[in-house]
Design a protein around this motif. Structure first.
Motif, short mmCIF file in Angstrom:
data_model
loop_
_atom_site.label_atom_id
_atom_site.label_comp_id
_atom_site.label_asym_id
_atom_site.label_seq_id
_atom_site.Cartn_x
_atom_site.Cartn_y
_atom_site.Cartn_z
N GLY B 281 0.83 -1.19 0.00
CA GLY B 281 0.00 0.00 0.00
C GLY B 281 0.87 1.25 0.00
O GLY B 281 2.04 1.20 0.38
N GLN B 285 -1.65 7.35 0.03
CA GLN B 285 -3.09 7.11 -0.17
C GLN B 285 -3.49 5.97 0.74
O GLN B 285 -3.63 4.83 0.31
CB GLN B 285 -3.39 6.72 -1.62
N SER B 286 -3.66 6.30 2.01
CA SER B 286 -3.89 5.27 3.00
C SER B 286 -5.13 4.43 2.71
O SER B 286 -6.22 4.96 2.53
CB SER B 286 -4.03 5.91 4.38
N PRO B 287 -4.98 3.10 2.65
CA PRO B 287 -6.14 2.25 2.42
C PRO B 287 -6.87 1.88 3.71
O PRO B 287 -7.82 1.11 3.66
CB PRO B 287 -5.52 1.01 1.77
N TRP B 288 -6.41 2.39 4.84
CA TRP B 288 -7.00 1.97 6.12
C TRP B 288 -8.26 2.78 6.44
O TRP B 288 -8.36 3.94 6.07
CB TRP B 288 -5.99 2.12 7.25
N ARG B 289 -9.17 2.15 7.17
CA ARG B 289 -10.39 2.85 7.60
C ARG B 289 -10.04 4.04 8.48
O ARG B 289 -9.09 3.99 9.25
CB ARG B 289 -11.24 1.89 8.44
N GLU B 290 -10.85 5.08 8.39
CA GLU B 290 -10.58 6.27 9.20
C GLU B 290 -11.25 6.14 10.54
O GLU B 290 -12.39 6.54 10.74
CB GLU B 290 -11.08 7.52 8.47
N GLN B 291 -10.55 5.54 11.49
CA GLN B 291 -11.05 5.46 12.86
C GLN B 291 -9.86 5.21 13.77
O GLN B 291 -8.81 4.78 13.33
CB GLN B 291 -12.09 4.35 12.99
N TRP B 293 -8.06 3.08 15.75
CA TRP B 293 -8.02 1.63 16.03
C TRP B 293 -6.63 1.15 16.40
O TRP B 293 -6.44 0.00 16.75
CB TRP B 293 -8.53 0.84 14.83
#
Lengths: 124, 432
Positions: B281, B285-291, B293
């Protein structure tokens, strides 16, 4: 790739994609292996997991088994539930297949257990 | 109770920050009695022996921890102090059915076996009643002499003498366990195990915590984090490294072994259960969910010197067209330079978004020493700077290990342009 990782991945970095979640799984090879159970870790991670997404992912891999539809209220102390969650999150792995963006149908290949989330230069 | 922590004479500046992070993580109160960035020891006043044991269960800076019985600035002073120590209160360690030994260590002056024996004999007023056992003693005492820091100017008498009962040792053996020499899968910029373990401690990694390295490479930081119980996850733009298909970094090795992989490293150290996986990745352009965690973001970003810095991008205009479908399968994304400025901005914004309050970001920042000013360090309203430590690399460059903790606060990162011209300035001749 474990389903915990899948639970955290999106395709929202593509241009014109709004949420890009959850990614649909089309698996060719699935592996189930044994991972040491750590109750505290699972209890800590549960509130961060999108449970519906996890159930759907397990179903797409044909490993839904007896995973509950929702998290019980007192999940922290429910060892039986946490073991099932542990199995779904950490023990079922996608080795080869594709993750599919729900909005654009763009496929992200998974090869030897590693998803390739890299975009092409025309997609950003 | 006073405890002496005799430390390794390396990465001195990191030592105090490690103590403070561990105290925070393990809920121990630190009362400094003697604190130094130069001398190889510190003394802490602690409520109980258990508190000291907690610290050494994690510390990689500490070699030995002792219940301090006496200290002195010269022989006379030291022996006078030790003679007045209430030995009867420690009788359970001195009784006749407890075997013992005395460990002698001298800093900055070599002493031979005969001299060591003389030192032990000088302590004959201590009522040791048990038998001596060198191989398997039930209690161990430590005698330390400090002969200054300058090897060309050793004083006649030690500048400090310290004595006490050994409580235990730090985690130095983990450095040997994770030695890069014996590690299956390594790369050009694999991090030294001691620094990796220090980073995990500074990041407050612990059992059950989730740790992410967005520039994972061959996973050296994650191995150390997993060693301390963290559940680890990585991302990297370099697809070939993740699949262990790059050229090998080891001298004399022509091709990567069949079984080399990130997973193999975790298998080698018995840490497979801690390994969550890696993804290919792009950190821009982060593919991680925005929360929130994550518990810890730990990373050694590429500076563009030994490892290139790129991200997916192009100078072409793709707004009205796409790559034709027939080329897509074999297409390799075009890359553009990823400036250190942009990289740091993305890293801080990502960390603030993904860490929950109390979680930490630990990363390296390369600097030209003469240009560095502490107030120029990258900032974010949701990240509080906990430590800014320096490792000197050459006469004009160093890298700073920055530790930030997620606090309440929203906004965007501010990164100084001057600070991030490292690559540009690295290749310039130095101004006189």
């Amino acid at each position: 790739m474990k389903l915990l990782t899948h639970n955290m991945l999106t395709s929202k970095c593509m241009k014109a994609v709004v949420t890009g979640y959850p990614l649909t799984i089309q698996a060719r090879d699935v592996k189930v292996s044994e991972v040491e159970f750590n109750q505290d870790f699972i209890a800590r991670i549960i509130p961060k997991i999108d449970w519906e997404c996890l159930c759907r992912a397990a179903e797409q891999l044909g490993h839904l088994e007896d995973l509950p539809k929702a998290t019980p209220d007192n999940y922290e102390t429910d060892t039986d539930f946490l073991k099932k969650a542990h199995h779904a999150l950490l023990e079922i792995e996608i080795i080869n297949g594709d993750l599919v963006c729900p909005e654009t149908s763009r496929k992200f290949p998974v090869t030897d257990g590693i998803p390739n989330m890299l975009l092409n230069e025309d997609e950003i | 109770m006073l405890f002496l922590f005799w430390c390794a004479n390396e990465h001195q500046q990191f030592r105090l920050a490690e103590f403070e992070s561990l105290a925070d993580l393990l809920d121990v109160t630190l009362v400094w009695v003697f604190k130094s960035e130069e001398y190889p020891w510190v003394v802490l006043d602690m409520a109980s022996e258990q508190e000291a044991v907690k610290i050494i269960s994690r510390s990689v800076s500490v070699k030995y921890c002792l219940h301090l019985w006496a200290e002195g600035d010269n022989f006379q002073d030291f022996h006078n102090n030790l003679k007045t120590f209430p030995f009867q209160e420690q009788s359970k360690w001195l009784s006749e059915d407890i075997s013992f030994k005395v460990h002698v260590e001298s800093f900055n002056k070599r002493i031979n076996g005969e001299e060591k024996l003389e030192k032990i004999e000088s302590l004959s007023y201590i009522p040791f009643l048990g038998p001596v056992s060198l191989s398997n003693p039930q209690s161990v005492f430590g005698y330390f002499e400090f002969h200054g820091l300058d090897p060309n100017n050793i004083p006649a008498e030690p500048l400090k003498l310290l004595f006490g009962r050994l409580i235990g040792e730090g985690q130095r053996e983990k450095i040997t366990k994770l030695s890069i020499k014996k590690r299956k899968f390594i790369g050009n910029t694999t991090m030294d195990p001691q620094l990796s373990l220090l980073m995990a401690n500074l990041g407050k990694v612990d059992a059950g915590r989730i740790v992410l390295d967005p520039f994972v490479g061959t996973g050296s930081l994650l191995v150390a984090a997993a060693e301390f119980g963290g559940h680890v996850l990585g991302g990297d733009i370099d697809y070939l490294t993740l699949h262990a298909r790059t050229r090998p970094s080891r001298v004399g090795q022509k091709i990567r072994a069949e079984d080399e992989s990130m997973l193999a490293n975790f298998e080698q150290y018995g840490l497979t259960s801690q390994y969550l996986g890696v993804i290919a990745g792009d950190a821009s352009q982060s593919p991680w969910r925005e929360q929130a965690w994550l518990d810890c973001v730990i990373t050694d970003p590429p500076y563009g010197i030994r490892e290139g810095t790129t991200r997916v991008g192009t100078s072409k205009d793709y707004s009205n067209q796409a790559i034709p479908e027939e080329y897509l399968e074999k297409h390799i994304p075009e890359k553009v330079a990823y400036t250190l400025h942009q990289l740091l901005t993305d890293l801080l914004n990502f960390s603030a978004r993904s860490l929950h309050v109390g979680g930490r970001l630990v990363y390296w920042l390369p600097v030209i020493r003469q240009n560095y000013q502490p107030d120029r360090v990258p900032a974010h309203p949701g990240l509080r700077l906990v430590a800014d430590l320096e490792q000197v690399l050459s006469s004009h460059t160093s890298r700073r290990l920055l530790v930030m903790e997620r606090v309440e606060g929203e906004g965007l990162a501010t990164v100084s342009k001057e600070l991030t011209l490292f690559r540009e300035q690295f290749y310039l001749p130095l101004a006189a």
